[in-house]
Design an enzyme around this catalytic site. Structure first.
Site, PDB file in Angstrom:
ATOM      1  N   SER A 181       5.233  20.186 -37.923  1.00  0.00           N
ATOM      2  CA  SER A 181       4.090  21.025 -37.570  1.00  0.00           C
ATOM      3  C   SER A 181       3.422  21.593 -38.802  1.00  0.00           C
ATOM      4  CB  SER A 181       4.560  22.216 -36.738  1.00  0.00           C
ATOM      5  OG  SER A 181       5.175  21.780 -35.574  1.00  0.00           O
ATOM      6  N   HIS A 198       1.210  13.700 -36.495  1.00  0.00           N
ATOM      7  CA  HIS A 198       1.423  14.969 -35.794  1.00  0.00           C
ATOM      8  C   HIS A 198       0.842  14.893 -34.387  1.00  0.00           C
ATOM      9  CE1 HIS A 198       0.744  19.531 -35.454  1.00  0.00           C
ATOM     10  NE2 HIS A 198       1.965  19.225 -35.073  1.00  0.00           N
ATOM     11  N   GLU A 250      -2.824  13.749 -35.349  1.00  0.00           N
ATOM     12  CA  GLU A 250      -3.324  13.914 -36.721  1.00  0.00           C
ATOM     13  C   GLU A 250      -2.536  12.940 -37.605  1.00  0.00           C
ATOM     14  OE1 GLU A 250      -4.505  18.630 -37.025  1.00  0.00           O
ATOM     15  OE2 GLU A 250      -2.388  18.137 -37.094  1.00  0.00           O
ATOM     16  N   ASN A 278      -2.944  23.183 -36.562  1.00  0.00           N
ATOM     17  CA  ASN A 278      -2.062  24.354 -36.677  1.00  0.00           C
ATOM     18  C   ASN A 278      -2.569  25.394 -37.669  1.00  0.00           C
ATOM     19  OD1 ASN A 278      -0.319  23.702 -34.667  1.00  0.00           O
ATOM     20  ND2 ASN A 278       1.189  22.717 -35.990  1.00  0.00           N
TER      21      ASN A 278
HETATM   22  N1  3HC Z   1       4.194  14.005 -18.256  1.00  0.00           N
HETATM   23  C1  3HC Z   1       3.520  13.665 -17.144  1.00  0.00           C
HETATM   24  N2  3HC Z   1       2.834  14.545 -16.395  1.00  0.00           N
HETATM   25  C2  3HC Z   1       2.835  15.832 -16.810  1.00  0.00           C
HETATM   26  C3  3HC Z   1       3.519  16.264 -17.968  1.00  0.00           C
HETATM   27  C4  3HC Z   1       4.225  15.280 -18.697  1.00  0.00           C
HETATM   28  N3  3HC Z   1       4.901  15.595 -19.801  1.00  0.00           N
HETATM   29  N4  3HC Z   1       3.330  17.596 -18.112  1.00  0.00           N
HETATM   30  C5  3HC Z   1       2.559  18.004 -17.078  1.00  0.00           C
HETATM   31  N5  3HC Z   1       2.273  16.932 -16.297  1.00  0.00           N
HETATM   32  C6  3HC Z   1       1.473  16.916 -15.098  1.00  0.00           C
HETATM   33  C7  3HC Z   1       1.773  18.123 -14.225  1.00  0.00           C
HETATM   34  O1  3HC Z   1       2.940  17.890 -13.461  1.00  0.00           O
HETATM   35  C8  3HC Z   1       0.526  18.238 -13.375  1.00  0.00           C
HETATM   36  O2  3HC Z   1       0.597  17.376 -12.267  1.00  0.00           O
HETATM   37  P1  3HC Z   1       0.014  17.866 -10.850  1.00  0.00           P
HETATM   38  O3  3HC Z   1      -1.458  17.938 -11.056  1.00  0.00           O
HETATM   39  O4  3HC Z   1       0.431  16.786  -9.911  1.00  0.00           O
HETATM   40  O5  3HC Z   1       0.643  19.180 -10.543  1.00  0.00           O
HETATM   41  C9  3HC Z   1      -0.570  17.734 -14.332  1.00  0.00           C
HETATM   42  O6  3HC Z   1       0.086  17.032 -15.407  1.00  0.00           O
HETATM   43  C10 3HC Z   1      -1.374  18.853 -14.913  1.00  0.00           C
HETATM   44  O7  3HC Z   1      -0.483  19.883 -15.333  1.00  0.00           O
HETATM   45  P2  3HC Z   1      -0.645  21.371 -14.855  1.00  0.00           P
HETATM   46  O8  3HC Z   1      -0.668  21.524 -13.398  1.00  0.00           O
HETATM   47  O9  3HC Z   1       0.370  22.188 -15.582  1.00  0.00           O
HETATM   48  O10 3HC Z   1      -2.125  21.706 -15.192  1.00  0.00           O
HETATM   49  P3  3HC Z   1      -3.005  21.886 -16.466  1.00  0.00           P
HETATM   50  O11 3HC Z   1      -4.298  21.327 -16.087  1.00  0.00           O
HETATM   51  O12 3HC Z   1      -2.902  23.308 -16.850  1.00  0.00           O
HETATM   52  O13 3HC Z   1      -2.484  21.028 -17.711  1.00  0.00           O
HETATM   53  C11 3HC Z   1      -1.702  21.305 -19.933  1.00  0.00           C
HETATM   54  C12 3HC Z   1      -1.363  21.376 -18.466  1.00  0.00           C
HETATM   55  C13 3HC Z   1      -2.209  19.922 -20.318  1.00  0.00           C
HETATM   56  C14 3HC Z   1      -0.395  21.575 -20.672  1.00  0.00           C
HETATM   57  C15 3HC Z   1      -2.823  22.357 -20.256  1.00  0.00           C
HETATM   58  O14 3HC Z   1      -2.462  23.608 -19.774  1.00  0.00           O
HETATM   59  C16 3HC Z   1      -3.115  22.451 -21.722  1.00  0.00           C
HETATM   60  O15 3HC Z   1      -3.851  21.658 -22.279  1.00  0.00           O
HETATM   61  N6  3HC Z   1      -2.525  23.487 -22.388  1.00  0.00           N
HETATM   62  C17 3HC Z   1      -2.675  23.658 -23.832  1.00  0.00           C
HETATM   63  C18 3HC Z   1      -1.650  22.836 -24.516  1.00  0.00           C
HETATM   64  C19 3HC Z   1      -1.820  22.862 -26.004  1.00  0.00           C
HETATM   65  O16 3HC Z   1      -2.671  23.553 -26.558  1.00  0.00           O
HETATM   66  N7  3HC Z   1      -0.978  22.106 -26.689  1.00  0.00           N
HETATM   67  C20 3HC Z   1      -0.954  22.065 -28.115  1.00  0.00           C
HETATM   68  C21 3HC Z   1       0.112  22.968 -28.582  1.00  0.00           C
HETATM   69  S1  3HC Z   1       0.196  23.010 -30.333  1.00  0.00           S
HETATM   70  C22 3HC Z   1       1.209  21.772 -30.728  1.00  0.00           C
HETATM   71  O17 3HC Z   1       1.748  21.068 -29.928  1.00  0.00           O
HETATM   72  C23 3HC Z   1       1.423  21.565 -32.180  1.00  0.00           C
HETATM   73  C24 3HC Z   1       2.801  21.946 -32.621  1.00  0.00           C
HETATM   74  O18 3HC Z   1       2.980  21.433 -33.910  1.00  0.00           O
HETATM   75  C25 3HC Z   1       3.045  23.428 -32.645  1.00  0.00           C
END
Ligand code: 3HC
Length: 296
Positions: free
Chosen positions: A126, A147, A159, A197
């Site tokens: 990260s 990343h 990335e 990040n």
């Molecule tokens: N595989 C398959 N399906 C998945 C899944 C996975 N791993 N995770 C979630 N789903 C499914 C859910 O089960 C859900 O299905 P459903 O519609 O049948 O219920 C569907 O995908 C959508 O999920 P949610 O209902 O939770 O609804 P959201 O629309 O809120 O989507 C999310 C979830 C995509 C996580 C969204 O909330 C999001 O984009 N959040 C922000 C995440 C983010 O910013 N990530 C970056 C973090 S920083 C990082 O990673 C960098 C590191 O270095 C720190």
């Protein structure tokens, strides 16, 4: 050399997702872990995610037998291993282990000895300098950052980080790999936090400092950013989602390297929660309580 066989080291939060999207991209994948229980848990997550994706595809009109067969084909391309030697003939090895630079350097030193001379190395770190791991591997020109974002299966970005020593063809191959995994790839230099990040983590820590000052409740801060800016999650919920330990490790690494940068200030509440073992969604509690993927 065309990348065909991919090794992933670590089958945790990020590693299982990287293994899965690589297999979805048609690559043969070996995912390596240190203990059977970690492997079982990561492969179990892949099974659940593939079942969910098949369910979604069927909902959208794909024939059920075809969607299920596709998931089975993806799963069949992934092998778990407790023996690092199984990575020796991989064309690309992506590291997704604990966010600790010394442990990562040690791993790459070992992989540098173990893997065939053409193998490209990538770290999913990260925030640590890619050049430091590249030097430890003994093959800095064949080293990039790859990343991915959490959850890897759903987030569309990767990335691709190059150091001053990364060969052009290695960078191009890594980028093509990311795109074959279904991601949009952006290129960037080896700077702290790369692009996402460097912007995201100070934003998350500012929200925690705001919470500490009592400016607003966690729920109100999150609602504000969701509805005021259209973000899918608020910053505090996102800190729980990313993992409090990971967020703290990123900030600590930066504070060490850049002690005078105010954007890297560590909120005391983050340190306290980590000390208490409240690491966010993965432990069931962080700033919120969680049941599986759902915030309570
Ligand atoms: N595989 C398959 N399906 C998945 C899944 C996975 N791993 N995770 C979630 N789903 C499914 C859910 O089960 C859900 O299905 P459903 O519609 O049948 O219920 C569907 O995908 C959508 O999920 P949610 O209902 O939770 O609804 P959201 O629309 O809120 O989507 C999310 C979830 C995509 C996580 C969204 O909330 C999001 O984009 N959040 C922000 C995440 C983010 O910013 N990530 C970056 C973090 S920083 C990082 O990673 C960098 C590191 O270095 C720190």
């Amino acid at each position: 050399m065309a990348i065909k066989k991919v090794g992933v080291v670590g089958c945790g939060l990020m590693g299982h997702g990287i293994a899965q999207v690589a297999a979805q991209g048609g690559f043969t994948v070996v995912v390596s872990e240190t203990e059977q229980k970690f492997l079982d848990s990561g492969l179990g997550r892949i099974d659940k995610s593939l079942a969910k994706l098949a369910e979604k595809a069927i909902e959208k009109g794909a024939p059920a037998d075809q969607a299920k067969q596709q998931s089975a084909d993806v799963r069949a391309r992934i092998t778990g291993s407790l023996d690092r030697k199984s990575l020796a003939d991989c064309d690309l090895v992506v590291e997704a282990i604990v966010e600790n630079l010394d442990v990562k350097k040690q791993l790459f030193a070992e992989l540098g000895q173990l893997c065939k001379k053409e193998t490209i190395f990538a770290s999913n770190t990260s925030s640590f300098p890619i050049a430091a791991m590249a030097a430890a591997s003994g093959r800095p020109s064949q080293f990039v950052g790859l990343h991915f974002f959490n959850p890897v299966q759903l987030m569309k970005l990767v990335e691709v980080v190059r150091t001053n020593e990364t060969k052009d063809e290695v960078f191009a191959q890594a980028r093509a790999f990311g795109e074959a995994c279904g991601k949009v790839a952006i290129g960037c230099k080896d700077t702290p936090g790369f692009v996402v990040n460097r912007l995201l983590v100070p934003y998350m820590s500012q929200s925690l400092l705001m919470l500490e000052r009592g400016d607003a409740t966690a729920a109100d801060i999150d609602t504000a950013m969701k509805l005021g800016c259209g973000y899918p999650m608020g910053p505090i919920e996102l800190t729980d989602y990313v993992g409090l330990d990971t967020t703290l490790a990123i900030l600590q690494g930066w504070v060490k390297a850049y002690p005078n940068e105010p954007a890297f200030k560590i909120p005391a509440c983050l340190e306290t929660k980590v000390k208490e073992g409240k690491l966010g969604r993965k432990t069931g509690e962080g700033f919120y309580k969680w049941q599986g993927d759902k915030k309570q």
